[in-house]
Design an enzyme around this catalytic site. Structure first.
Site, PDB file in Angstrom:
ATOM      1  N   ASP A  13      65.232  28.114  -8.535  1.00 50.97           N
ATOM      2  CA  ASP A  13      65.333  27.799  -7.105  1.00 50.97           C
ATOM      3  C   ASP A  13      64.315  28.561  -6.256  1.00 50.97           C
ATOM      4  OD1 ASP A  13      67.638  26.293  -7.806  1.00 50.97           O
ATOM      5  OD2 ASP A  13      68.839  28.119  -7.705  1.00 50.97           O
ATOM      6  N   LYS A  16      59.776  25.871  -6.662  1.00 47.24           N
ATOM      7  CA  LYS A  16      58.704  25.398  -7.557  1.00 47.24           C
ATOM      8  C   LYS A  16      58.333  23.946  -7.287  1.00 47.24           C
ATOM      9  CE  LYS A  16      61.062  26.441 -11.190  1.00 47.24           C
ATOM     10  NZ  LYS A  16      62.156  27.159 -10.529  1.00 47.24           N
ATOM     11  N   GLY A  40      66.626  21.307 -10.382  1.00 48.18           N
ATOM     12  CA  GLY A  40      66.656  20.505  -9.165  1.00 48.18           C
ATOM     13  C   GLY A  40      65.436  20.878  -8.345  1.00 48.18           C
ATOM     14  N   HIS A  41      64.418  20.027  -8.407  1.00 50.57           N
ATOM     15  CA  HIS A  41      63.191  20.328  -7.674  1.00 50.57           C
ATOM     16  C   HIS A  41      63.128  19.455  -6.426  1.00 50.57           C
ATOM     17  CE1 HIS A  41      61.063  22.155 -11.430  1.00 50.57           C
ATOM     18  NE2 HIS A  41      62.133  22.795 -11.049  1.00 50.57           N
ATOM     19  N   GLN A 224      63.778  26.133 -13.933  1.00 47.55           N
ATOM     20  CA  GLN A 224      64.550  27.385 -13.921  1.00 47.55           C
ATOM     21  C   GLN A 224      63.646  28.581 -13.574  1.00 47.55           C
ATOM     22  OE1 GLN A 224      65.272  25.164 -16.876  1.00 47.55           O
ATOM     23  NE2 GLN A 224      66.646  24.289 -15.387  1.00 47.55           N
TER      24      GLN A 224
HETATM   25  P1  IMP Z   1      72.642  25.879 -17.861  1.00 44.68           P
HETATM   26  O1  IMP Z   1      71.161  25.832 -17.854  1.00 44.68           O
HETATM   27  O2  IMP Z   1      73.294  24.703 -17.194  1.00 44.68           O
HETATM   28  O3  IMP Z   1      73.187  26.137 -19.240  1.00 44.68           O
HETATM   29  O4  IMP Z   1      73.109  27.149 -16.994  1.00 44.68           O
HETATM   30  C1  IMP Z   1      72.852  28.491 -17.399  1.00 44.68           C
HETATM   31  C2  IMP Z   1      72.550  29.376 -16.180  1.00 44.68           C
HETATM   32  O5  IMP Z   1      71.300  28.977 -15.619  1.00 44.68           O
HETATM   33  C3  IMP Z   1      73.560  29.261 -15.054  1.00 44.68           C
HETATM   34  O6  IMP Z   1      73.662  30.515 -14.398  1.00 44.68           O
HETATM   35  C4  IMP Z   1      72.948  28.250 -14.102  1.00 44.68           C
HETATM   36  O7  IMP Z   1      73.399  28.397 -12.778  1.00 44.68           O
HETATM   37  C5  IMP Z   1      71.488  28.629 -14.239  1.00 44.68           C
HETATM   38  N1  IMP Z   1      70.560  27.520 -13.966  1.00 44.68           N
HETATM   39  C6  IMP Z   1      70.220  26.509 -14.795  1.00 44.68           C
HETATM   40  N2  IMP Z   1      69.319  25.706 -14.221  1.00 44.68           N
HETATM   41  C7  IMP Z   1      69.058  26.230 -13.015  1.00 44.68           C
HETATM   42  C8  IMP Z   1      68.164  25.866 -11.957  1.00 44.68           C
HETATM   43  O8  IMP Z   1      67.406  24.888 -12.025  1.00 44.68           O
HETATM   44  N3  IMP Z   1      68.181  26.670 -10.857  1.00 44.68           N
HETATM   45  C9  IMP Z   1      68.971  27.774 -10.771  1.00 44.68           C
HETATM   46  N4  IMP Z   1      69.807  28.156 -11.735  1.00 44.68           N
HETATM   47  C10 IMP Z   1      69.850  27.398 -12.845  1.00 44.68           C
END
Ligand code: IMP
Length: 428
Positions: A13, A16, A40-41, A224
């Protein structure tokens, strides 16, 4: 300038999407190398807010070809929905413009159910995943029983493999106390989506290498952030992929000598969704001011899940580490405008861990939980930055803040953002 890698330096977040949108304007290919629709971009272009989850932000630039590389995990149903939304907004989404790696892995309904079941089983120790099935999909990949996207080229074989996979996953689901799935009913939409995605499949590693050979410029759009990296993040509160510069090469299949620019994106303060340590986290009024109310799309609420993000002061102890992990050649500092109006701003430049002063984050979660940030306080600024386009027009206090961050990270900051719109960038 053959390849540029764009990475997030915090917990995702960082903004990017908008930086990728800017760099895409000078690229021929924009590629996603890791993650899936957990990302989520957000890109604000032509008065439309595009929330992209799997599609690279380059899709909004007509001349760009978008790649979903071998390192991603893709949900065919959600990808198709995203493609349809783009088409409805006048964006061309054709196999000439979008290529999907035959080696990417498929996220199935069973992965989503397993993600939910394992989070429930963890109770108070839940990771706070996005519940998109990311972890289970990567587990099946490394467990060598995953479904690769190339299977979608043969819809019947894909359907059979999917049914068998769901039946096998039902055993684990039942053992974990999750709800089991009807293999046929839950797979229908996936089988339909697979048939429609077939024309987009390709060996994307060969494709990227051929574009590089003929002088094409490739932008790797990271998802991420480095603090969520499976190796370098605060394990186990991480995602299941490698959203770092190294991960971009593995996740796309080209060599390191093609890369001459690594752009790290950091927000001017810290945010995090999900569980895990966050040394500079704030509570109360200060956190609420950084978060915003949620009325605007740029406020600090998850693009994918809508969850309010945890907010805190900028942490350059983590940034110093993540800029090194990625070998950043330059930084972009986003959302500087949000800091207008604060009397004073704090930046963490070291931690006190059990009485010892450290310049880099400790490697265990337990130590990171105990880390006490050591702050430098800088004067704030009251001016609205949203109309500023030149470095010289930024208030003195803003320039001092940027310069101090660059110094603490030992990496030049070349660009800052002062609002969500495409043109709200200041290049130094
Ligand atoms: P997962 O990727 O859904 O398995 O989540 C693992 C961790 O990464 C959690 O803390 C999510 O909130 C975080 N996370 C995954 N994708 C994003 C992203 O695009 N932005 C922010 N946090 C993310």
């Amino acid at each position: 300038m053959p390849a540029t890698i764009l990475v997030g330096l915090q917990w995702g977040d960082e903004g990017k999407g908008r930086v990728a949108d800017w760099l895409a304007a000078e690229s021929d290919v924009v590629a996603r190398s890791s993650g899936g629709d957990n990302a989520g971009h957000t890109v604000y272009a032509n008065d439309i807010v595009f929330k992209l989850h799997q599609m690279p932000s380059g899709i909004l630039h007509q001349r760009v070809t978008c790649v979903l590389g071998n390192g991603v995990v893709l949900n065919p149903v959600n990808l198709l929905r995203e493609m349809e939304e783009l088409i409805a907004n006048g964006v061309e989404v054709t196999p000439e413009r979008v290529v999907i790696s035959t080696r990417a892995h498929i996220i199935t309904p069973a992965h989503i159910a397993l993600d939910k079941a394992s989070e429930q089983a963890r109770g108070g120790g839940a990771i706070g995943t996005t519940l998109r099935g990311i972890g289970p999909a990567y587990m099946d990949k490394t467990g060598r029983r995953g479904l690769r996207a190339g299977l979608m080229a043969d819809p019947e074989a894909f359907a059979d493999a999917l049914y068998q996979h769901i039946e096998a996953a039902n055993v684990t689901l039942a053992a974990e106390g999750g709800e089991t799935l009807d293999p046929h009913a839950s797979a229908t939409a996936y089988v339909d989506a697979a048939a429609r995605l077939k024309p987009f499949l390709k060996d994307t590693s060969l494709y990227i290498n051929s574009r590089l050979k003929t002088g094409g410029r490739v932008l790797c759009e990271g998802a991420q952030g480095t603090m969520l990296d499976i190796d370098h993040g605060d394990y186990p509160f991480v995602t299941s992929s490698s959203p770092t510069a190294g991960g971009a090469l593995t996740g796309l299949g080209f060599g390191p000598l093609q890369v001459d620019r690594v752009v790290g994106v950091a927000k001017a303060f810290s945010t995090r969704v999900g569980s895990g340590p966050m040394p500079t986290e704030l509570e109360g009024e200060l956190a609420a001011r950084l978060r915003g109310t949620g009325e605007n799309f740029w406020d600090e609420f998850g693009t994918t899940t809508g969850r309010p993000r945890r907010c805190g002061w900028l942490d350059t102890v983590l940034l110093r580490y993540t800029t090194q992990v990625n070998g950043c050649t330059e930084l972009v500092l986003t959302k500087l405008d949000v800091l207008s109006g604060f009397e004073a701003l704090k930046i963490a430049y070291a931690f006190d861990v059990d009485g010892e002063r450290v310049e880099f984050p400790p490697t265990t979660v337990a130590e990171l939980e105990r880390a006490q940030p050591i702050y430098q306080t800088l004067p704030g600024w009251q001016e609205d930055l949203s109309a500023v386009r030149r470095w010289g027009d930024l208030p003195d206090a803003t320039r001092a803040y940027i310069e101090r961050v660059a110094e603490l990270c030992q990496t030049p900051i070349r660009t800052v953002s002062v609002g969500p719109e495409r043109e709200q960038l200041v290049h130094l």
